[in-house]
Design a protein around this motif. Structure first.
Motif, PDB file in Angstrom:
ATOM      1  N   PRO A  34       0.683  -1.236  -0.357  1.00  0.00           N
ATOM      2  CA  PRO A  34       0.009  -0.176  -0.307  1.00  0.00           C
ATOM      3  C   PRO A  34       0.851   1.576  -0.060  1.00  0.00           C
ATOM      4  CG  PRO A  34      -0.870  -1.196   1.548  1.00  0.00           C
ATOM      5  CD  PRO A  34       0.618  -2.651   1.424  1.00  0.00           C
ATOM      6  N   PRO A  35       0.368   2.078  -0.608  1.00  0.00           N
ATOM      7  CA  PRO A  35       1.111   3.473  -0.609  1.00  0.00           C
ATOM      8  C   PRO A  35       1.479   3.969   0.310  1.00  0.00           C
ATOM      9  CG  PRO A  35      -1.012   4.139  -1.549  1.00  0.00           C
ATOM     10  CD  PRO A  35      -1.123   2.144  -1.091  1.00  0.00           C
ATOM     11  N   LYS A  36       2.591   5.014   0.415  1.00  0.00           N
ATOM     12  CA  LYS A  36       2.533   5.619   2.041  1.00  0.00           C
ATOM     13  C   LYS A  36       1.998   7.036   2.542  1.00  0.00           C
ATOM     14  CE  LYS A  36       7.610   4.148   2.673  1.00  0.00           C
ATOM     15  NZ  LYS A  36       8.595   4.675   2.810  1.00  0.00           N
ATOM     16  N   VAL A  37       1.426   7.499   3.022  1.00  0.00           N
ATOM     17  CA  VAL A  37       1.037   8.728   3.732  1.00  0.00           C
ATOM     18  C   VAL A  37       0.974  10.114   3.132  1.00  0.00           C
ATOM     19  CG1 VAL A  37       0.128   7.493   5.431  1.00  0.00           C
ATOM     20  CG2 VAL A  37       0.995   9.036   5.822  1.00  0.00           C
ATOM     21  N   SER A  38       1.170  11.016   2.753  1.00  0.00           N
ATOM     22  CA  SER A  38       1.518  12.097   2.317  1.00  0.00           C
ATOM     23  C   SER A  38       2.838  12.672   4.110  1.00  0.00           C
ATOM     24  CB  SER A  38       0.474  13.536   2.226  1.00  0.00           C
ATOM     25  OG  SER A  38      -0.557  13.833   2.889  1.00  0.00           O
ATOM     26  N   ASN A  39       2.088  12.373   4.976  1.00  0.00           N
ATOM     27  CA  ASN A  39       3.151  13.139   6.013  1.00  0.00           C
ATOM     28  C   ASN A  39       4.035  11.857   7.162  1.00  0.00           C
ATOM     29  OD1 ASN A  39       1.761  15.803   5.614  1.00  0.00           O
ATOM     30  ND2 ASN A  39       0.611  14.836   6.837  1.00  0.00           N
ATOM     31  N   SER A  40       5.807  13.049   6.992  1.00  0.00           N
ATOM     32  CA  SER A  40       6.404  12.062   7.819  1.00  0.00           C
ATOM     33  C   SER A  40       6.184  12.958   9.058  1.00  0.00           C
ATOM     34  CB  SER A  40       7.453  12.144   7.623  1.00  0.00           C
ATOM     35  OG  SER A  40       8.445  13.369   7.400  1.00  0.00           O
ATOM     36  N   TYR A  41       6.607  11.807  10.380  1.00  0.00           N
ATOM     37  CA  TYR A  41       5.923  11.802  11.683  1.00  0.00           C
ATOM     38  C   TYR A  41       7.365  11.716  12.444  1.00  0.00           C
ATOM     39  CZ  TYR A  41       1.436  11.864   9.837  1.00  0.00           C
ATOM     40  OH  TYR A  41      -0.018  11.895   9.557  1.00  0.00           O
ATOM     41  N   ARG A  42       7.140  13.291  13.403  1.00  0.00           N
ATOM     42  CA  ARG A  42       8.679  12.529  14.705  1.00  0.00           C
ATOM     43  C   ARG A  42       7.894  12.827  15.904  1.00  0.00           C
ATOM     44  NH1 ARG A  42      13.707  16.419  13.302  1.00  0.00           N
ATOM     45  NH2 ARG A  42      14.298  15.346  14.844  1.00  0.00           N
ATOM     46  N   ILE A 179       7.824   5.199  14.829  1.00  0.00           N
ATOM     47  CA  ILE A 179       8.297   7.040  14.625  1.00  0.00           C
ATOM     48  C   ILE A 179       9.335   7.046  15.360  1.00  0.00           C
ATOM     49  CG2 ILE A 179       6.715   9.011  15.229  1.00  0.00           C
ATOM     50  CD1 ILE A 179       4.692   7.609  14.165  1.00  0.00           C
ATOM     51  N   LEU A 180       9.271   6.630  16.801  1.00  0.00           N
ATOM     52  CA  LEU A 180       9.945   7.250  17.642  1.00  0.00           C
ATOM     53  C   LEU A 180      11.784   7.160  17.527  1.00  0.00           C
ATOM     54  CD1 LEU A 180       8.695   5.582  21.278  1.00  0.00           C
ATOM     55  CD2 LEU A 180       8.428   7.935  20.641  1.00  0.00           C
ATOM     56  N   ARG A 181      11.770   5.806  16.776  1.00  0.00           N
ATOM     57  CA  ARG A 181      13.538   5.622  16.346  1.00  0.00           C
ATOM     58  C   ARG A 181      14.226   6.666  14.847  1.00  0.00           C
ATOM     59  NH1 ARG A 181      11.455  -0.052  15.974  1.00  0.00           N
ATOM     60  NH2 ARG A 181      10.718   0.175  13.369  1.00  0.00           N
ATOM     61  N   ASN A 182      12.931   7.496  14.345  1.00  0.00           N
ATOM     62  CA  ASN A 182      13.468   8.573  13.321  1.00  0.00           C
ATOM     63  C   ASN A 182      12.914   9.703  13.954  1.00  0.00           C
ATOM     64  OD1 ASN A 182      13.688   6.897  10.648  1.00  0.00           O
ATOM     65  ND2 ASN A 182      12.559   5.388  11.615  1.00  0.00           N
ATOM     66  N   SER A 183      12.759   9.879  15.253  1.00  0.00           N
ATOM     67  CA  SER A 183      12.603  11.279  16.151  1.00  0.00           C
ATOM     68  C   SER A 183      13.758  11.982  16.252  1.00  0.00           C
ATOM     69  CB  SER A 183      11.666  10.754  16.789  1.00  0.00           C
ATOM     70  OG  SER A 183      10.469  10.263  16.080  1.00  0.00           O
ATOM     71  N   SER A 184      15.211  11.260  15.820  1.00  0.00           N
ATOM     72  CA  SER A 184      16.747  12.220  17.006  1.00  0.00           C
ATOM     73  C   SER A 184      16.706  13.696  15.688  1.00  0.00           C
ATOM     74  CB  SER A 184      17.581  11.225  16.471  1.00  0.00           C
ATOM     75  OG  SER A 184      17.028  10.422  18.047  1.00  0.00           O
ATOM     76  N   GLY A 189      12.062  11.471   9.720  1.00  0.00           N
ATOM     77  CA  GLY A 189      10.715  11.252  10.248  1.00  0.00           C
ATOM     78  C   GLY A 189      10.553   9.874   9.635  1.00  0.00           C
ATOM     79  N   TYR A 190       9.358   9.449  10.591  1.00  0.00           N
ATOM     80  CA  TYR A 190       8.880   8.526   9.600  1.00  0.00           C
ATOM     81  C   TYR A 190       7.593   8.347   8.809  1.00  0.00           C
ATOM     82  CZ  TYR A 190       7.157   3.511   9.470  1.00  0.00           C
ATOM     83  OH  TYR A 190       6.547   2.048   8.930  1.00  0.00           O
ATOM     84  N   ARG A 191       7.363   7.720   7.632  1.00  0.00           N
ATOM     85  CA  ARG A 191       6.894   7.774   6.299  1.00  0.00           C
ATOM     86  C   ARG A 191       5.955   6.851   6.740  1.00  0.00           C
ATOM     87  NH1 ARG A 191       6.953   9.665   0.483  1.00  0.00           N
ATOM     88  NH2 ARG A 191       4.048   9.729   0.174  1.00  0.00           N
ATOM     89  N   PRO A 192       4.932   6.075   7.645  1.00  0.00           N
ATOM     90  CA  PRO A 192       4.098   5.323   7.144  1.00  0.00           C
ATOM     91  C   PRO A 192       3.277   4.562   6.285  1.00  0.00           C
ATOM     92  CG  PRO A 192       2.968   6.577   9.399  1.00  0.00           C
ATOM     93  CD  PRO A 192       4.086   7.379   8.829  1.00  0.00           C
TER      94      PRO A 192
END
Length: 258
Positions: A34-42, A179-184, A189-192
């Motif tokens: 499935p495609p990824k959402v349009s936002n990355s999150y931190r 998300i936590l792993r990609n928030s440094s 950020g993480y794009r689910p």
């Protein structure tokens, strides 16, 4: 005879290749994740003991307990309210004077619904964003609005909307952990993906192992342009066109020799 068969084979293969820009992207969509959402999150840590964090909690997540009066209008409510103008005017009067009354039946219904879903009211576009404790009495005809501190609003926000990590499903925990792993600092950020668990609850407050995190959108990504499958399809279509031309030439040679 052999040349004619070869020409026919080349033409058939070429015809199959020509619509490749159509069927290759469709095949890729059917078989790819499935495609990824349009936002990355931190995520960033927040504490109710820190004033700047209190403001962060209210600004990012306060919508779970408070409504801005600008939302109560025909422009923003999309038919959610029966009498948006009267309802908004009553709320604004209560914010100015402390108490307001309305005799409009539609506004009374709206005010009861707003009070059920919101503890506070504010004006996001006012000169200063003061929050008020909202109460509706006498079947919606009387509204009171009392000044409320950001601390109280933040406390209510955490109590009502913060998710406990231990109560999340394993799939939701995996999304939060990613998300936590990609928030440094320096992380993009993480794009689910759109079907990942917990995505429909973002942005969100999450409490994990005694630490409270504010998870919000960090960057917006526009997936414009042509996909790789379409580009490959164009190349295949080009090969198909060449094969048809070559097949036509071979057929002409075979016909001329006869």
């Amino acid at each position: 005879m052999r040349l004619r068969k070869l020409a026919l084979l080349l033409a058939v293969v070429g015809l199959v290749c020509l619509p490749a820009p159509v069927y290759l992207p469709a095949l890729a969509d059917a078989t790819s994740p499935p495609p990824k959402v349009s936002n990355s999150y931190r995520a960033e840590t927040v504490s109710l003991a820190n004033q700047s964090d209190i403001e962060t909690i209210v600004n990012r997540h306060g919508r779970s307990v408070s409504i801005s009066v600008h939302q109560v209008s025909q422009r923003y409510s999309a038919g959610e309210y029966r009498a948006p103008n009267e309802t908004r005017e009553t709320l604004e009067a209560a914010m100015r004077n402390g108490t307001a009354r309305t005799t409009a039946a539609g506004a009374q219904v709206d005010l009861r619904a707003i009070a059920r879903n919101n503890t506070y009211v504010h004006d996001a576009y006012g000169e200063r964003e003061q929050y008020y404790r909202l109460r509706v009495r006498e079947n919606g005809s009387v509204v009171t609005a009392r000044n409320a501190t950001l601390q109280r609003v933040a406390n209510s926000t955490v109590e009502r909307s913060a998710y406990s990590y231990v109560n999340l499903s394993p799939a939701a925990r995996e999304t939060v952990d990613s998300i936590l792993r990609n928030s440094s600092d320096g992380d993009p950020g993480y794009r689910p993906r759109m079907n990942d668990a917990f995505v429909d609850r973002l942005p969100a407050l999450v409490e994990k192992e005694g630490t409270r995190y504010s998870i919000t959108a960090y960057t917006h990504v526009d997936d414009f342009g042509f996909g790789a499958a379409f580009v490959v399809g164009l190349g295949v279509a080009g090969v198909g066109a060449v094969l048809i031309l070559v097949g036509g030439a071979v057929y002409a040679i075979a016909w001329w020799r006869e």
